[in-house]
Each structure stands twice: as C-alpha cells, then as structure tokens.
Write a protein that holds these residues in place. Structure first.
Motif, PDB file in Angstrom:
ATOM      1  N   ALA A 344       0.826  -1.213   0.000  1.00 16.20           N
ATOM      2  CA  ALA A 344       0.000   0.000   0.000  1.00 16.20           C
ATOM      3  C   ALA A 344       0.860   1.264   0.000  1.00 16.20           C
ATOM      4  CB  ALA A 344      -0.919  -0.009   1.210  1.00 16.20           C
ATOM      5  N   PHE A 345       1.989   1.228   0.695  1.00 16.87           N
ATOM      6  CA  PHE A 345       2.871   2.410   0.703  1.00 16.87           C
ATOM      7  C   PHE A 345       3.357   2.730  -0.704  1.00 16.87           C
ATOM      8  CE2 PHE A 345       3.289   0.919   5.112  1.00 16.87           C
ATOM      9  CZ  PHE A 345       2.927   2.092   5.749  1.00 16.87           C
ATOM     10  N   PHE A 346       3.690   1.676  -1.427  1.00 16.38           N
ATOM     11  CA  PHE A 346       4.208   1.911  -2.774  1.00 16.38           C
ATOM     12  C   PHE A 346       3.095   2.256  -3.754  1.00 16.38           C
ATOM     13  CE2 PHE A 346       7.947   0.501  -0.833  1.00 16.38           C
ATOM     14  CZ  PHE A 346       8.984   0.976  -1.601  1.00 16.38           C
ATOM     15  N   ALA A 348       0.544   4.124  -2.886  1.00 10.11           N
ATOM     16  CA  ALA A 348       0.315   5.548  -2.621  1.00 10.11           C
ATOM     17  C   ALA A 348       1.411   6.399  -3.266  1.00 10.11           C
ATOM     18  CB  ALA A 348       0.277   5.782  -1.118  1.00 10.11           C
TER      19      ALA A 348
ATOM     20  N   PHE B 143      -0.020  11.454   1.402  1.00  8.20           N
ATOM     21  CA  PHE B 143      -0.402  10.333   0.537  1.00  8.20           C
ATOM     22  C   PHE B 143       0.004   8.995   1.161  1.00  8.20           C
ATOM     23  CE2 PHE B 143      -1.740  11.023  -3.975  1.00  8.20           C
ATOM     24  CZ  PHE B 143      -2.077  12.351  -3.855  1.00  8.20           C
ATOM     25  N   THR B 144       1.268   8.901   1.543  1.00  6.23           N
ATOM     26  CA  THR B 144       1.753   7.587   1.991  1.00  6.23           C
ATOM     27  C   THR B 144       1.254   7.258   3.397  1.00  6.23           C
ATOM     28  OG1 THR B 144       3.849   8.733   2.393  1.00  6.23           O
ATOM     29  CG2 THR B 144       3.756   7.281   0.506  1.00  6.23           C
ATOM     30  N   ALA B 147      -1.997   5.440   3.354  1.00  6.35           N
ATOM     31  CA  ALA B 147      -1.928   3.995   3.116  1.00  6.35           C
ATOM     32  C   ALA B 147      -2.100   3.239   4.419  1.00  6.35           C
ATOM     33  CB  ALA B 147      -0.596   3.641   2.457  1.00  6.35           C
ATOM     34  N   LEU B 151      -5.475   1.008   5.655  1.00  3.10           N
ATOM     35  CA  LEU B 151      -5.202  -0.431   5.711  1.00  3.10           C
ATOM     36  C   LEU B 151      -4.707  -0.754   7.114  1.00  3.10           C
ATOM     37  CD1 LEU B 151      -5.374  -2.340   3.211  1.00  3.10           C
ATOM     38  CD2 LEU B 151      -2.918  -2.479   3.362  1.00  3.10           C
ATOM     39  N   TRP B 157      -7.438  -6.430   2.739  1.00  2.00           N
ATOM     40  CA  TRP B 157      -7.801  -5.111   2.223  1.00  2.00           C
ATOM     41  C   TRP B 157      -9.158  -4.742   2.791  1.00  2.00           C
ATOM     42  CZ3 TRP B 157      -4.362  -2.307  -0.312  1.00  2.00           C
ATOM     43  CH2 TRP B 157      -3.311  -2.984  -0.918  1.00  2.00           C
TER      44      TRP B 157
END
Lengths: 866, 158
Positions: A344-346, A348, B143-144, B147, B151, B157
């Motif tokens: 998920a980090f990648f 984003a 943004f990151t 994540a 999650l 997911w």
C-alpha cells in the motif's frame, strides 16, 4: 580565490599558471577566428574518427547509433507482431520469440532510449550552456565507445540463436543456470555491466559539466529545462545504475562461479533479483523520459511564440518526479506475495507521481493555449506527445492501485501502458527534437512536407498499434506468449495491433529517409531558422568546432528573444566576451556562484578512450569465453591505458615545472581578474568527477549491504553459519586502514606546505599500511572454514569483502602512482590536484570499510544478542 | 570577514547562511523525510505482516502500528518544519526584492534591475524551488500516511 598562490612568483617577476583572460570580439573570417578553428578542428580521416573528443561529433554518433538500434528493435517488434497477427501462427518458434522479445526490450530500453537522449545532451549542452566543450571530453568519447561495444556485445550471440531470452527483466530462477544453460544470460549479464560503465561515466560528465562549464551569467534560473532533466537523470544514474550492474554481476557469479545469491536450494532469494532490478529499472523509466520532456519544454515554446509557462514549477516537477521515482519500484512487484500493507505504501507513492507529472502537462497545455502555435512538424510531435503522455500516465495511475494491478498484471494492458509511456514520451519528443535541431546537426532543414506525412503515419500507426493492446489486456490476453488459440476474443485486437505496428514502422522509416535526404539536399539553414530563444541558436548552423568564438555573458533565460521580451532590458553579450585562445581553452566557473573560476586546458584528440573501450570490451568477451589468460591480458591493457591517460601532462597544465608559455608577467597575473590556468586544487574538474564517482561507488556498496541484510532477514539458516566472526581481526584491519587514511592526509598536508619528501614519506607509510590491510584480509580469508561457494553467507561475505579488497588494490595503485609523481617533482603546494583526487578516493575506500566492518562483524553480535 | 558586513545583495553573511539552510531544508530534508518514511514503513510492514505469505520464524517487529505511526508522525513533523522554513526563506527574499524595487529610482527601467536586485531575484528563485519541493513532499507524506490509515491490518484489504 587562487590555487596558484604567490609561490608561483618566480624571481624574474613572472608568474606560472595564472593569467588575466583577454576580453574582446572575434569577427567571423578574421585571423583570430581561423586560428580558433585550427585549434579546435579535430583530425580528419579514419584517425580522426577514432580519436575525436568533440562533443558535437560524439553527440551525433550517439543519436545515429541509437537510431540504428531503434530500427533493429523495430524490426524485432514487427516480426513478433507478424507472429501474433493471427491465432496459432507458426512463423516463430517459442525460443525464437523469447529471444526476439528479450532483445526488443533490451534494445529499445538500454540501447536506444537513453543513448539517444545522451546524444542530444552531448551535442546541445555546451551550446546551450555557453561552453566550448563538456567537462571531460575524453571521458565523453569513452562513454560512447563503451556504449557501442556494449551494444555489439549484447548482439554478438544473436546470429547464433543464443541471444538473451528471459525478458529484459531477466527474472530468476528462469535466468539461472538450472533453467537456462546456454550463454544467453551470460551475454546479457556481462553486456549490462559494460553498458553500466558507459552510463556511469556519461553521468559523471554531465554532472561536472553543469557545475563547471557554464557561461558567465548562466545561473540556475536560466538553465534550459533539458539541462534540468539531464542533470536530474544523471544524478539518478549515479545512484541507480550500480543496482542493476550488481544484480547482473551476482547472477553471472551464480551461473559461472557457483555462488548462491539467487539459488533457492541454498536459501538464496529470487526476490532479491527483483528488488535489485526494479530499484534500478523504475528510476530508469524516468531516466528515459525526463530529458525527453525537457526537449518538449525547451522546443515547444519556440512554436508557441512565448516562453514556457511556470518555468520553476516545471523544473521542480522534473526533480520531484525523479525523487519519487526512486521509491516506487515495488509497484512492479505487487504480485510477488509481499504483504498488502507494505504494497500500500508503494501504491500511494505511485499515485503521488501523477502530481508533478500533471504540473508539467498543465504547463505545456498553458504554453500552447496562451501562445500562438505554429503547426510545423516539431510542434506536431510535441503536441501529440502531450496527448500520449496523458494516456500513458493515466493507465499508469490505474495500475498504481494494487487490487487493479493484480487484475491487469502480466496482461497486454501493461504492454500498452509501457509503450505509451516509453514510445509516446520518448520517441515523439526525439523525432520532434531531431527535426527541430536538425539545422544544428547538419546545417540544413528537414523537408517539412515529407516530415508532415511521416508524422501523421507515425501518429496514426502508433495509436492504431498500441491502443488495442489495452483491449487485448482487458480481455485477459497474457503478455510474453508466442501465440494464442482461436476463440479467445483476441483475434481482432491483435490483427489491428499488427497493422498499426507496420504503419508505425513505415512512418519511422519515412522519417529516417527524410533525415538522410535532407542532410544531403535539404535547404541550408541560417543560424536561427525557427526564431528560437536558446543560446544554441546564436551560433552558425552547424556550429563551428570551437562553438563560441568568444565565451558569451548571459543576461536572461532567452538570449535570442531579449529584444521582444525585454526591449529596454540588458542584452546578453554574444559577440564580445572572454577570448581564451591560447590553445584549447575553456572557462571553468564556480559550481555555485557561477563566477569565472579557472581557465581550463582542454585535451586534444586522443586514442586512449577508444583503446580503453576496446580493451574493456575484450575483457568482458574473455569473461564470456571463460578464458582467464585473455581476461588478465585485457585487464592489464585496460589498466595500462588508464595510467597513460591519467599521467599528468604539462600541456594540460597538470604538472610542474611550467613551460615558458605557461609563465606570464607578474603585473598581469596578479590582477584581481586573473584566473588560475589548468588543474589545480579546488579548480580541478577531476576532483568533482571523482566525487561523483565516489557517490556511485558508495551506492554500489549500499546495494551490496542491502543484499546482505535482505538475505539475512529472509533466511531460515543460522547467520553466520559458522558462528560469530572474529571481531578482533576485523578491528585490527579497520585500525590499519584508518591509520593509512590518516597518513595519506598527512601527505596531502605536507605537500601543500611544499615539503615534497615528507609528503613522499607519509605516502609510503600509507601504502605500507594499505598493503598490510590486504595481507590481514587475505589471511582472514584463508582461515575461514568456508569459501565463496559454500553457502549463501559465504557468497555474500566473500563478495562484499572481495569487492572492497579490489577497491583497496586500485587505491594502492593510485597511491603508488602519486608517490612516483611526487618523487618526480610534478606537484607542489599549489599544483597537487591528483593528490587531492587520489586522497579522496582512498578516504572513501576506508570509510566504506567502516560500514562493511559494522555490517559483517558487529551486527551479527548485536542481532544474536537480540 | 565580519558576519554583519552586508554583501553586494544587501544580505549579511548570517542571513545568507540562514537562507542556505532554509533552502537545504526544503530541497533535501523534506524529501529525505518522505523517502525514509516510505522505506521504514515498507520494511517494518513487510517484515511484520508476512503471516499470509511466507511465515518467518518470528515477527520482525513488535508493536508494528506504533512503529509505523511514530515514523510517520516524525517524518511529517520534520517535513512540515522544513516546508515552513523553505517557505519563510522564500517570503523573506520576496519581501527583500520588493523593498529593493521600492527603494530604486522610479524612473529606473523595470527591465534593467540593479545587479543587487538580480542577485536577490536569483536567490528568490532557488528559495521558490526549495519551497515547492519542501511543501510538495508534505503532500507526499500525506499520501503515503493514508496507506496505513486505510489499511489497518496486515492481512486484508478493507
């Protein structure tokens, strides 16, 4: 600030290696201009072909060679498209198809996409920056020869049906010896390492050129965007290329030496390959597009009759894209079983990249919108590039979403995306750029009518060829299949794709024919046929060998549009400036302030780049042929050529004593405006070059240590298998090496005080200590109960320490050479740049060992405690 | 040289040094914080959340979410400070440019600014670039960080 200090004032009242640069003008056709032409004109004929260091010739060679590879890669693609045009086609066997799609990828990505942009940068940078050459002309020539030989090397097994066959990504275990026993993968591995050297030396040259070889007034806010782009990707290359070079070297060792880096049976990890490969290859995607985007940013405004909108934002979007590009590599590994949260980090980060990209897109659209577009051939390519960029970018953002990527992964949708990105963003600007700068390349204009026909065929062919691939992918067609059965619903989209591909091929061939015909019969071009704004358009078409008769002084971002943008403003000095005509001379500026800093003596044409390229290629060929004697001979020949190349030359003002011509009258040389001449202290481009080299070498060791810790984190075996390493021996090595660094520093200090023999003595002590380190290291190796091939830990331990030992040996050779040069009286307190350069390298080698010592000797103790 | 001696752009050595620090913060430290946040978060989550794929002998990191949020909070704080500094540097130079312009002769041609004004303008450009990068990577961090917000489990997911 002067490197040649008062020491140089000799008794007769004359000063060496320092003078005030003359200022004036050089009218065309004058004696001074003829003299400049004689000085800079390289040798003609076959000898000149091999020895030239002229950045324009090298740039053109890059472009022509890369274009030839584009055509070869294109033919491979068309053969594949014929095979896929219909279901159950049997034109190609699976093995032939595998080799074709591998070589197609390798050719387009490594032998065309970046080299063609390097060609543009090599040709244009000095002309755009207002310099007479690149910072390291011989290194520039070496970069080209290595690229050419690496390209030939990669193709050498193709005629025998033994070409690389595991895809350009070359995943293990398929590319390991168990599943791929021919020479195919060895050719790819060694060829990529050779090509990596070419890319790295080219990157070092670009970085130092920007820092040192600009016109006075060419400040950071006046740089063309293509310079921003190429500079950014050159930095990226310095940090990314070591990753792939290392990956291929480790694979070659697994296949030929018996190491276990990727060997599952010995707890090696195939995913390590993917990490190392994509850590390089995703930044590389931006490497092959950012300079192309720079081409558009610089050339599009010419045809919109206005400056680029949001210059600062576009420049920074280039930098931001590259930074983000370093942390999205795992989006190529979404389907490898990495935990969802980690993905998920990648995901984003991958979505994030759309922001700087969108900034650039809106800037181009605004430039067109607010300008008065002229629909010439280059404009058509640049405007259509924006469309392709958006399509390719949007499909990229789609695949940044992990769940959607899992659906689309390994389908033709991805093939469509990457072609829109790589062809759309690279080929369209390149074709437009060739048309735009053709007058500078050849002195003639390309045929406009023929060009427009070729453009429309390319544009239609491209979209007919690649858009249906999205549909094939959405219908579930997997990529990399050599054929498919009937009834899958893929027949029509594949047939349309094949028709489009051939149209595209015809368009590219028409473009090439137009270029060839126009180069011979096109109408002759004046200096600025497009009424463009850049500095390169101030010189004749094609530019003279010396580029600028006088070194210009720049007053704006658009030197050729100053009369309309700022009618009453300052004017750049293009006809008057520094003369610098005592041989091949260029102006070096301070890296940050941009003020004149040094008069650089530029090298004449030389055989050394070509010979070094040949010997290096032979060495890799010998490794491929597994011939130790041939390898050693080639290695020795490379080393000897390198030493001859590096030997300080009086003609380049690299050593004492000066020649009579290098001595000037004291009153002139001691004026405030006087500049040092040649390589000296902080004025040495070589020091900056080695600093860049150190950065790339540091990354190489960083990737090695990453491989070590990654393997450690994944293994189920005891680590290290034979128990805790003997920290005492490691500490002793560390102490000895650090001490040698201290003595090298003593030597530098004493040389600066002109105590030559003391400097010599301290350097000898440093050499003895360095040799002692080698001895201790070899003894430790001998005492280990395991070897390089015993297990995964052994492979990593011996490779890491072996790599370092190789660097120590190179460093020792450098220190020995320095000691010889000091003894010969080449250096004194001012002229000692090689000592500073050699010292920098040696300190780097020592600092790297501290990291290796910590990783290999200290962390096992710490982790066992945990 | 005395640190308070004004240079040709009217900036003291101390001001110049500060401006370089502000620019460096935006150019290097803000993106650096983002790079580190992604790398640390990726490494921690990949090591800890492996139960679905290849089980490790033991989890690499305990209190995973604490680590992740702590890393993110630290990176965000650093990045915001850097963005603020770089923006402040830009605002400072922008104001200085305006004041030099205001001090100049009203009849002076706008297109032929004094050299000191040009030098300030050049530094302002660098500060602007630094502010763009500095602030841009604050957005990047948002943004990151999202994540890990969206999650909240290692294995599924939502």
């Amino acid at each position: 600030m002067s490197a040649t200090s008062d020491r140089s004032v000799v008794q007769s009242g004359r000063v060496a290696f320092r003078r005030e640069p003359e200022y004036g003008s050089v009218p065309e056709g004058s004696d001074a201009e003829k003299r400049l032409r004689e000085i800079w004109e390289g040798e003609s004929g076959w000898r000149g072909f091999f020895t030239t260091v002229d950045h324009k010739k090298i740039g053109l060679r890059y472009i022509v060679t890369a274009f030839a590879f584009l055509l070869i890669g294109g033919v491979e693609a068309l053969l594949m498209r014929l095979q896929l045009a219909r279901p159950n086609e049997t034109l190609l066997s699976p093995e032939q198809y595998a080799q074709l799609f591998t070589m197609h990828g390798v050719t387009m990505i490594f032998l065309y996409a970046l080299p063609v942009l390097s060609g543009f940068a090599n040709f244009l940078w000095p002309l755009m920056l207002g310099s007479r050459d690149m910072a390291f002309p011989r290194l520039n020539a070496l970069s080209y020869w290595l690229f050419l030989f690496a390209g030939l090397f990669l193709y050498c097994s193709f005629p025998f049906g033994e070409a690389p066959n595991a895809g350009w990504f070359n995943y293990v275990p398929f590319s390991s010896l168990e599943y791929n026993r021919g020479p195919n993968i060895d050719v790819y591995s060694l060829g990529m390492v050779l090509l990596g050297i070419s890319t790295t030396v080219g990157a070092v040259n670009f970085v130092v050129t920007l820092f040192r070889m600009r016109a006075v007034g060419m400040s950071v806010d006046r740089l063309p965007i293509i310079v921003w782009g190429t500079l950014t990707i050159s930095f990226a290359n310095l940090f990314a290329v070591p990753s792939v070079s290392l990956a291929f070297l480790l694979l070659w060792m697994d296949r030929n030496v018996g190491t276990h880096f990727f060997d599952v049976a010995a707890d090696g990890r195939p995913l390590l390959w993917q990490h190392l490969f994509w850590m390089f290859a995703h930044p590389w995607v931006y490497v092959v597009v950012l300079p192309a985007m720079g081409i558009v940013s610089d050339a599009l405004p010419t045809f919109c009759r206005r400056p680029l909108v949001a210059y600062a934002a576009v420049a920074m979007s280039t930098v931001a894209t590259m930074i983000i590009g370093f942390e999205v590599w795992i989006h190529h590994m979404f389907a490898t079983g990495i935990a969802p949260l980690a993905l998920a980090f990648f995901g984003a980060a991958s979505v994030l990249i759309s922001i700087p990209s969108a900034v650039a897109v809106f800037a181009w659209i605004a430039t067109i919108w607010m300008g008065r577009p002229v629909f010439t051939v280059p404009f058509l390519y640049f405007a259509s590039f924006v469309l392709m960029f958006v399509i390719g970018g949007v499909s990229g953002v789609m695949t940044a979403a992990v769940p959607l990527d899992w659906q689309l992964n390994e389908t033709y949708f991805i093939v469509a995306h990457l072609h829109y990105v790589l062809l759309g963003i690279n080929v369209f600007p390149v074709l437009g750029g060739i048309t735009y700068w053709f007058p500078k390349f050849t002195g003639r204009l390309m045929n406009e009518r023929f060009g427009k026909i070729a453009f429309w065929i390319v544009f239609i062919g491209f979209n007919v060829g690649f858009f249906p691939m999205h549909i094939s992918g959405l219908l579930g067609m997997p990529r990399r299949v050599y054929t498919y059965p009937e009834g899958m619903g893929w027949d029509t989209s594949n047939l349309v794709t094949t028709i489009g591909s051939f149209l595209l091929g015809i368009g590219i061939v028409l473009f090439a024919i137009n270029a060839l015909l126009s180069a011979r019969r096109g109408s002759k071009a004046p200096p600025n046929p497009w009424d463009a704004s850049g500095l390169e358009w101030s010189v004749s078409s094609p530019p003279p060998p010396y580029n600028f008769a006088v070194l210009p002084i720049i007053e704006s971002r658009h030197p050729m549009w100053e009369d309309r943008i700022q009618p009453t403003g300052r004017r750049s000095h293009l006809k008057e400036g520094y003369l610098l005509h005592h041989g091949r001379e260029a102006l070096g500026v301070h890296p940050f302030s941009g003020k004149p800093d040094v008069i650089l003596k530029m090298p004449d044409d030389a055989w050394s780049p070509f010979l070094l390229g040949v010997f290096a290629a032979f060495m890799f060929l010998a490794l491929l042929l597994r011939s130790p004697s041939f390898t050693i001979i080639s290695f020795a020949a490379s080393g000897a050529t390198l030493i001859a190349w590096m030997w300080p030359r009086r003609s380049l003002a690299q050593r004492e004593p000066p020649t009579p011509k290098q001595v000037t009258a004291a009153p002139s040389a001691l004026k405030d405006d006087a500049l040092p001449v040649g390589s000296a202290g902080e004025h040495s481009g070589g020091w900056w070059g080695v600093l860049a080299l150190v950065a790339t070498e540091a990354s190489l060791f960083g990737y090695l240590l990453f491989s070590y810790f990654y393997s450690q984190s994944q293994t189920q075996l005891p680590w290290p298998p034979e128990g805790i390493p003997k920290i005492g021996v490691g500490a002793l090595s560390t102490g000895v090496l650090v001490l040698s660094s201290v003595f090298t520093w003593f030597s530098e200090r004493t040389l600066k005080k002109n105590k030559r023999w003391w400097a010599f003595a301290w350097l000898l002590v440093a050499i003895v200590l360095g040799t002692l380190f080698v001895g201790v290291q070899l003894k430790e190796w001998h005492n280990h109960p395991y070897g390089l091939t015993a297990h995964l830990y052994g492979s990593l331990y011996f490779t890491i320490t072996g790599f370092h030992l190789a660097h120590v040996l190179v460093g020792l050779v450098i220190l020995i050479l320095l000691a010889i040069w000091i003894a010969l009286g080449y250096f004194d307190e001012a002229r000692n740049a090689p000592m500073r350069i050699g010292g920098l390298y040696w300190h780097f080698v020592d600092v790297v060992w501290l990291f290796i010592f910590t990783a290999l000797y200290v962390t096992p103790i710490w982790l066992r405690g945990q | 040289m005395h640190p308070r001696v004004p240079t040709d752009e009217g900036l003291t050595q101390v001001e110049k040094r500060r401006l370089w620090i502000y620019a460096g913060a935006g150019f290097f430290i803000s993106p650096g914080a983002w790079l580190l946040q992604v790398i640390v978060s990726e490494t921690v989550s990949a090591q800890t959340c492996d139960a679905m794929t290849t089980p490790l002998r033991s989890p690499g990191v305990t209190h995973m979410h604490t680590w992740l949020y702590a890393t993110s909070a630290l990176a965000l704080a650093i990045s915001i400070v850097c963005a603020a500094l770089s923006t402040y540097g830009f605002a400072l130079l922008h104001a200085r440019q305006n004041s030099i312009r205001a001090q100049g002769d009203p009849n002076e041609l706008k297109e032929q600014p004094r050299r000191e004004q040009e030098e300030i303008s050049r530094k302002r450009f660098i500060a602007l670039c630094s502010a763009l990068i500095g602030c841009g990577f604050v957005v990047g961090l948002v943004f990151t960080i999202l994540a890990e917000v969206f999650l909240d489990s290692c294995s599924q997911w939502h």
